[in-house]
Design an enzyme around this catalytic site. Structure first.
Site, PDB file in Angstrom:
ATOM      1  N   ARG A 170       0.828  -1.210   0.000  1.00  0.00           N
ATOM      2  CA  ARG A 170       0.000   0.000   0.000  1.00  0.00           C
ATOM      3  C   ARG A 170       0.861   1.260   0.000  1.00  0.00           C
ATOM      4  O   ARG A 170       0.530   2.264   0.627  1.00  0.00           O
ATOM      5  CB  ARG A 170      -0.981  -0.011   1.183  1.00  0.00           C
ATOM      6  CG  ARG A 170      -1.936  -1.203   1.200  1.00  0.00           C
ATOM      7  CD  ARG A 170      -2.838  -1.226  -0.029  1.00  0.00           C
ATOM      8  NE  ARG A 170      -3.680  -2.414  -0.045  1.00  0.00           N
ATOM      9  CZ  ARG A 170      -3.442  -3.499  -0.782  1.00  0.00           C
ATOM     10  NH1 ARG A 170      -2.382  -3.560  -1.562  1.00  0.00           N
ATOM     11  NH2 ARG A 170      -4.259  -4.526  -0.749  1.00  0.00           N
ATOM     12  N   SER A 220     -11.695  -1.356   1.923  1.00  0.00           N
ATOM     13  CA  SER A 220     -11.000  -2.010   3.028  1.00  0.00           C
ATOM     14  C   SER A 220     -10.354  -0.941   3.913  1.00  0.00           C
ATOM     15  O   SER A 220      -9.561  -0.132   3.456  1.00  0.00           O
ATOM     16  CB  SER A 220      -9.929  -2.941   2.455  1.00  0.00           C
ATOM     17  OG  SER A 220      -9.277  -3.635   3.485  1.00  0.00           O
ATOM     18  N   GLU A 290      -5.633   1.584   6.173  1.00  0.00           N
ATOM     19  CA  GLU A 290      -5.305   1.593   4.743  1.00  0.00           C
ATOM     20  C   GLU A 290      -5.975   2.799   4.092  1.00  0.00           C
ATOM     21  O   GLU A 290      -5.407   3.434   3.208  1.00  0.00           O
ATOM     22  CB  GLU A 290      -5.790   0.290   4.105  1.00  0.00           C
ATOM     23  CG  GLU A 290      -5.637   0.233   2.608  1.00  0.00           C
ATOM     24  CD  GLU A 290      -6.062  -1.116   2.049  1.00  0.00           C
ATOM     25  OE1 GLU A 290      -6.793  -1.133   1.043  1.00  0.00           O
ATOM     26  OE2 GLU A 290      -5.669  -2.158   2.600  1.00  0.00           O
TER      27      GLU A 290
END
EC number: 1.3.1.98
Length: 297
Positions: A170, A220, A290
């Site tokens: 990420r 998410s 995230e």
């Protein structure tokens, strides 16, 4: 400060525009100025203007993995969704920053190119996907991007190869150099159309069965902690259904927070913080977000 609509009459610019109209969570206060550039040149004009006038600059794509706080965003915000061209040359697909990742996977499929199937249901834009090395179902953007064009804060443009993008979990170098992704090139493999389509359809069916796609969400919420799954930890902590205001830990998938009743960004943040505190207390695991949380309170 000058009126940006007068400075750039050819660019679609709105003043004090509520960002909740553009985010997947349906939350977010107003942007002081919100611009929708339709060319690289317009992006460059805006970036250079912001720099010259010491105007804070925020760049958004589809705003799918994002929470904009209720106070909105200072300065100039750009949404790049009008930069959406996708071109195919041999086994390479090049997509501009505002192109939807899903549309890019469809273009690859229609040209019998394999490698992007994992992204068939990722709702973000290409710029966001490169920025955060988006991934799903065992695939990551870094596996298929061979180069990206990035505009640096001073308006200069660089073409970065895969190594220069410094992809991690990420993460990409674009986060560190505060650049703006303009486009990305994916190098893929020739494949069978029917097989590619079957894989994409299967992943989309699995996504629809497991994820709360019927409600507004930011995707998410948490990164996967080493050795664990965030959703399982949240489920095992008994947090599914936990609600603050209009935001709720999804009863369908514990890794998602959904907007069930006019939730605000503050509601989302309160749920996130409660989940983090509870999981840390019960399992000793620190969940990292995230989702990007930006803007003023």
């Amino acid at each position: 400060m000058a009126n940006l609509m007068n400075e750039f009459p050819e660019i679609d610019i709105k003043q004090d525009e509520p960002l909740m109209k553009y985010t997947y969570t349906h939350t977010g206060g107003p942007a002081d100025w919100l611009a929708f550039p339709k060319s690289i040149d317009e992006v460059k004009q805006l970036v250079q203007y912001a720099r010259a006038n010491q105007l804070p600059l925020t760049v958004l794509g589809n705003a799918s993995n994002l929470i904009v706080r209720d106070g909105g965003i200072d300065g100039l915000t750009m949404i790049l969704t009008k930069l959406d061209a996708i071109t195919v040359d041999g086994n390479q697909v090049t997509a501009q920053a505002g192109a939807a990742y899903i549309d890019t996977t469809i273009a690859a499929r229609d040209h019998h190119l394999s490698g992007l199937e994992f992204a068939a249901g990722i709702p973000g834009s290409i710029g966001g996907a490169v920025f955060m090395n988006a991934g799903a179902y065992g695939g990551e953007t870094k596996q298929v991007v061979t180069a990206a064009t990035v505009m640096l804060p001073d308006g200069t443009i660089e073409r970065l190869d895969n190594a220069g993008l410094d992809f991690g979990y990420r993460h990409s170098s674009v986060q560190d150099n505060h650049g703006v992704v303009l486009d990305a090139t994916f190098t893929l493999e020739p494949g069978d159309y029917d097989q590619i389509k079957t894989t994409m359809d299967d992943l989309n069916e699995r996504r629809a069965a497991k994820q709360p796609l019927e409600l507004p969400s930011c995707g998410s919420v948490f990164k996967r902690p080493q050795g664990y799954y965030a959703g399982k930890l949240i489920h095992d902590a008994g947090l599914q259904g936990y609600t603050h205001g209009g935001a709720q830990v999804s009863t369908k998938h514990a890794g998602f927070i959904v907007n069930i009743d006019h939730g605000t960004a503050a509601d989302y943040v309160a749920v996130i913080e409660h989940v983090q505190a509870t999981v840390k207390d019960k399992f000793g695991v620190a969940l990292q977000t995230e989702v990007r949380i930006i803007g003023r309170n």
